[in-house]
Design an enzyme around this catalytic site. Sequence first.
Site, PDB file in Angstrom:
ATOM      1  N   SER A 174       0.830  -1.054  -0.456  1.00  0.00           N
ATOM      2  CA  SER A 174       0.283  -0.290   0.537  1.00  0.00           C
ATOM      3  C   SER A 174       0.892   1.284   0.292  1.00  0.00           C
ATOM      4  CB  SER A 174      -0.766   0.064   1.647  1.00  0.00           C
ATOM      5  OG  SER A 174      -2.224   1.583   1.445  1.00  0.00           O
ATOM      6  N   TYR A 191      -2.846  -0.380  10.153  1.00  0.00           N
ATOM      7  CA  TYR A 191      -2.624  -0.632   9.097  1.00  0.00           C
ATOM      8  C   TYR A 191      -1.029  -0.073   8.225  1.00  0.00           C
ATOM      9  CZ  TYR A 191      -4.196  -0.822   4.815  1.00  0.00           C
ATOM     10  OH  TYR A 191      -4.384  -1.472   3.144  1.00  0.00           O
TER      11      TYR A 191
HETATM   12  P1  NAD Z   1     -12.045  -5.926   0.395  1.00  0.00           P
HETATM   13  O1  NAD Z   1     -12.103  -5.923   1.475  1.00  0.00           O
HETATM   14  O2  NAD Z   1     -12.671  -5.518  -0.624  1.00  0.00           O
HETATM   15  O3  NAD Z   1     -11.223  -7.955   0.039  1.00  0.00           O
HETATM   16  C1  NAD Z   1     -10.151  -8.215   1.515  1.00  0.00           C
HETATM   17  C2  NAD Z   1     -10.857  -9.736   1.563  1.00  0.00           C
HETATM   18  O4  NAD Z   1      -9.972  -9.940   1.881  1.00  0.00           O
HETATM   19  C3  NAD Z   1     -12.050  -9.940   1.738  1.00  0.00           C
HETATM   20  O5  NAD Z   1     -13.017 -10.200   0.826  1.00  0.00           O
HETATM   21  C4  NAD Z   1     -12.052 -10.550   3.043  1.00  0.00           C
HETATM   22  O6  NAD Z   1     -12.997 -11.404   3.476  1.00  0.00           O
HETATM   23  C5  NAD Z   1     -10.548 -11.212   1.806  1.00  0.00           C
HETATM   24  N1  NAD Z   1      -9.955 -12.016   3.913  1.00  0.00           N
HETATM   25  C6  NAD Z   1      -9.934 -10.983   5.114  1.00  0.00           C
HETATM   26  N2  NAD Z   1      -9.831 -11.855   6.313  1.00  0.00           N
HETATM   27  C7  NAD Z   1      -9.801 -12.572   5.550  1.00  0.00           C
HETATM   28  C8  NAD Z   1      -8.930 -14.156   6.270  1.00  0.00           C
HETATM   29  N3  NAD Z   1      -8.156 -14.173   7.632  1.00  0.00           N
HETATM   30  N4  NAD Z   1      -8.767 -15.578   5.034  1.00  0.00           N
HETATM   31  C9  NAD Z   1      -8.883 -14.797   3.695  1.00  0.00           C
HETATM   32  N5  NAD Z   1      -9.558 -13.933   3.518  1.00  0.00           N
HETATM   33  C10 NAD Z   1      -9.768 -12.670   3.940  1.00  0.00           C
HETATM   34  O7  NAD Z   1     -10.622  -5.490   0.371  1.00  0.00           O
HETATM   35  P2  NAD Z   1      -9.853  -4.734  -1.154  1.00  0.00           P
HETATM   36  O8  NAD Z   1     -10.075  -2.732  -1.115  1.00  0.00           O
HETATM   37  O9  NAD Z   1      -9.729  -5.100  -2.155  1.00  0.00           O
HETATM   38  O10 NAD Z   1      -8.143  -5.088  -0.846  1.00  0.00           O
HETATM   39  C11 NAD Z   1      -7.304  -6.300  -1.410  1.00  0.00           C
HETATM   40  C12 NAD Z   1      -6.033  -6.081  -0.729  1.00  0.00           C
HETATM   41  O11 NAD Z   1      -5.263  -4.285  -1.385  1.00  0.00           O
HETATM   42  C13 NAD Z   1      -5.830  -5.679   0.507  1.00  0.00           C
HETATM   43  O12 NAD Z   1      -4.403  -6.380   1.177  1.00  0.00           O
HETATM   44  C14 NAD Z   1      -5.145  -3.949   0.759  1.00  0.00           C
HETATM   45  O13 NAD Z   1      -5.165  -4.244   2.036  1.00  0.00           O
HETATM   46  C15 NAD Z   1      -5.134  -3.652  -0.268  1.00  0.00           C
HETATM   47  N6  NAD Z   1      -4.896  -2.473  -0.625  1.00  0.00           N
HETATM   48  C16 NAD Z   1      -6.669  -1.603  -0.776  1.00  0.00           C
HETATM   49  C17 NAD Z   1      -6.063  -0.422  -1.127  1.00  0.00           C
HETATM   50  C18 NAD Z   1      -7.696   0.279  -1.258  1.00  0.00           C
HETATM   51  O14 NAD Z   1      -7.841   1.364  -1.778  1.00  0.00           O
HETATM   52  N7  NAD Z   1      -9.125  -0.117  -1.796  1.00  0.00           N
HETATM   53  C19 NAD Z   1      -5.698   0.315  -1.388  1.00  0.00           C
HETATM   54  C20 NAD Z   1      -4.015  -0.161  -0.869  1.00  0.00           C
HETATM   55  C21 NAD Z   1      -3.772  -1.529  -0.795  1.00  0.00           C
END
Ligand code: NAD
Length: 284
Positions: A167, A180
């Site tokens: 991130s 985070y």
């Molecule tokens: P999201 O919440 O839509 O997806 C995360 C998924 O992880 C969910 O489906 C959840 O059920 C699953 N999950 C949570 N705990 C779990 C576990 N213990 N075991 C298995 N699955 C589990 O989030 P997103 O926004 O699509 O993010 C995806 C990745 O990208 C994450 O690592 C997040 O930190 C990272 N990220 C997101 C952003 C953003 O702007 N959305 C920015 C930078 C990084």
Amino acid sequence: MKIPFNIDLKEKVVVVTGGGGVLCGVFAKALSKCGAKIAVLDLNKENAQRVADEINNDGGTAIGVAGNVLDKESLNKAKAIVNEKLGTCDILINGAGGNHPKGTTTKEYLNIEDLEKNDEIITFYDLDPKGIEFVFNLNFLGTLIPTQIFSKDMLEKEDSVVINISSMNSFVPLTKIPAYSGAKAAVSNFTKWLAVHMSKVEIRVNAIAPGFFLTNQNRGLLTNEDGSFKPRAEKILSHTPMDRFGEPEDLVGTLLWLVDKNSSGFVNGTVIPVDGGFSAYSGV
Ligand code: NAD
């Protein structure tokens, strides 16, 4: 979905953790478009299955698998299902991750007056070690443990790839979210460590550091109920030279490039920002 360019992933088996989520659901679909067989692994089996169904309905091959990235036993069970139904894993996308309100301060800066007991304001002193532990475990251990389980399949192969999802806050921490930020810094650091460690067994390891994407995880932090932007969202946009939030599809080109040996075969241990210039901009 449309992909920006094609790479050949025929016969490759991809495991996408957090594949039931917003960004990784798109990753799963994009990799399927390139011919890979996809295991959509998620704590939420229903969401994993929904993404797998969408891929299958679109002519791809996918299974939804329940799995907890923090539980070796659960991942071993998931691996047995993947191996039986799709084959051994070639590509692992470590996408499961996220923040927790108990690792988040209400305000950006500490004000002495907020220390008077005010239950509505979480100051630095109120941060709950359990909340911080949750965030560190989910992001860091949730990347390390699935890699322990699924990279075993890769040891006898060539061209295997691990992609971690870091991130923006891994470069410079964002206000309010120390847990985070620290956890994603650990993911970036681990990406480099693992790339070196796995270099003699031909597993390339890189990370993508997405900028700001409006997804379920951060919608509450960034938007009001009527969809208008909160001051934090305005601040993000004012620090994003390209003046917009990312769309999940903005990440796909980088993902395909990093997965494809022909394109990025000498790229190893990197963390690639996809952020509209956010991390390059000093604010002045
Ligand atoms: P999201 O919440 O839509 O997806 C995360 C998924 O992880 C969910 O489906 C959840 O059920 C699953 N999950 C949570 N705990 C779990 C576990 N213990 N075991 C298995 N699955 C589990 O989030 P997103 O926004 O699509 O993010 C995806 C990745 O990208 C994450 O690592 C997040 O930190 C990272 N990220 C997101 C952003 C953003 O702007 N959305 C920015 C930078 C990084």
